[in-house]
Design a protein around this motif. Structure first.
Motif, short mmCIF file in Angstrom:
data_model
loop_
_atom_site.label_atom_id
_atom_site.label_comp_id
_atom_site.label_asym_id
_atom_site.label_seq_id
_atom_site.Cartn_x
_atom_site.Cartn_y
_atom_site.Cartn_z
N GLN A 1 0.82 -1.20 0.00
CA GLN A 1 0.00 0.00 0.00
C GLN A 1 0.86 1.26 0.00
N TYR A 2 2.03 1.19 0.60
CA TYR A 2 2.89 2.36 0.71
C TYR A 2 4.16 2.22 -0.12
N GLY A 3 4.19 1.28 -1.02
CA GLY A 3 5.41 0.91 -1.72
C GLY A 3 5.93 1.88 -2.75
N THR A 4 5.22 2.95 -3.06
CA THR A 4 5.68 3.90 -4.06
C THR A 4 6.96 4.58 -3.60
N ASP A 5 7.93 4.65 -4.49
CA ASP A 5 9.18 5.34 -4.18
C ASP A 5 8.92 6.84 -4.18
N ILE A 6 9.12 7.48 -3.04
CA ILE A 6 8.90 8.91 -2.89
C ILE A 6 10.19 9.52 -2.38
N PRO A 7 10.94 10.21 -3.24
CA PRO A 7 12.24 10.74 -2.85
C PRO A 7 12.21 11.66 -1.63
N GLU A 8 11.11 12.37 -1.40
CA GLU A 8 11.09 13.30 -0.27
C GLU A 8 11.12 12.60 1.09
N ARG A 9 10.93 11.30 1.11
CA ARG A 9 11.06 10.58 2.37
C ARG A 9 12.46 10.76 2.97
N ALA A 10 13.43 11.04 2.13
CA ALA A 10 14.81 11.24 2.60
C ALA A 10 14.94 12.46 3.52
N THR A 11 13.97 13.36 3.48
CA THR A 11 14.03 14.58 4.31
C THR A 11 13.59 14.35 5.75
N GLY A 12 12.83 13.29 5.98
CA GLY A 12 12.26 13.07 7.31
C GLY A 12 11.07 13.97 7.58
#
Length: 180
Positions: free
Chosen positions: A73-84
């Motif tokens: 369900q949450y598997g989409t790669d989202i680059p902004e996750r790197a920001t916290g």
């Protein structure tokens, strides 16, 4: 206030805090090892404490922050996750032993008040052409209270808001230039 996506990668190292080091209540986590950007700790804790006070529901869950989620369900790669600075939210069904992705129909209070704590729905429905992502009702991003409030009140996604800010800055520069 930064845009992070596949075209604008995040090249910094954020100061992260693990939930195990945070004094929180009324928040469910799959793991206290999840980390968030240190600047958002007070906002996250206040938002979920106020959510509980307003609704009495204690089944809201932060499923993913900077970690790649294991759930499809949450598997989409989202680059902004790197920001916290992002939160993937779920609603826990403890009796059944699973959770479902958050939607505004699950608990409208959160969708209506997230901006009060500096969070916006990052990939809203109908903005796919601007964000480059499918709508994700569970993915929230911290941008700060003034920005989040304006974006929420004017139904803007982050890309639209940043375009507006650039136009305003350009206009100010032109106005200043005309003085000389």
């Amino acid at each position: 206030l930064i845009l992070v996506n596949k075209q604008h990668l995040y090249n910094s190292t954020p100061e992260l805090t693990a939930f195990v080091d945070i004094n929180y209540s009324h928040l469910r986590l799959p793991s206290t090892a999840l980390t968030i950007n240190k600047t958002t700790v007070d906002s996250v804790v206040a938002m979920f404490n106020d959510f509980y006070a307003a609704t009495g529901f204690g089944d809201m869950m932060i499923y993913a922050t900077t970690n790649e989620p294991s759930s499809v369900q949450y598997g989409t790669d989202i680059p902004e996750r790197a920001t916290g600075l992002s939160l993937d939210l779920g609603v826990l069904n403890e009796a059944a032993g699973y959770h479902t992705p958050y939607t505004s129909s699950s608990y409208p209070w959160l969708a209506e008040h997230a901006a009060d704590y500096g969070y916006v729905l990052r990939f809203p429905e109908g903005k796919e052409d601007k964000t480059g992502q499918s709508a994700m009702s569970w993915h929230y991003r911290y941008v700060g209270v003034p920005h989040a409030t304006y974006m929420y009140q004017n139904n803007l996604c982050l890309e639209e808001y940043l375009e507006l800010v650039q136009i305003i800055v350009l206009k100010i520069r032109l106005d200043l230039w005309s003085w000389f």
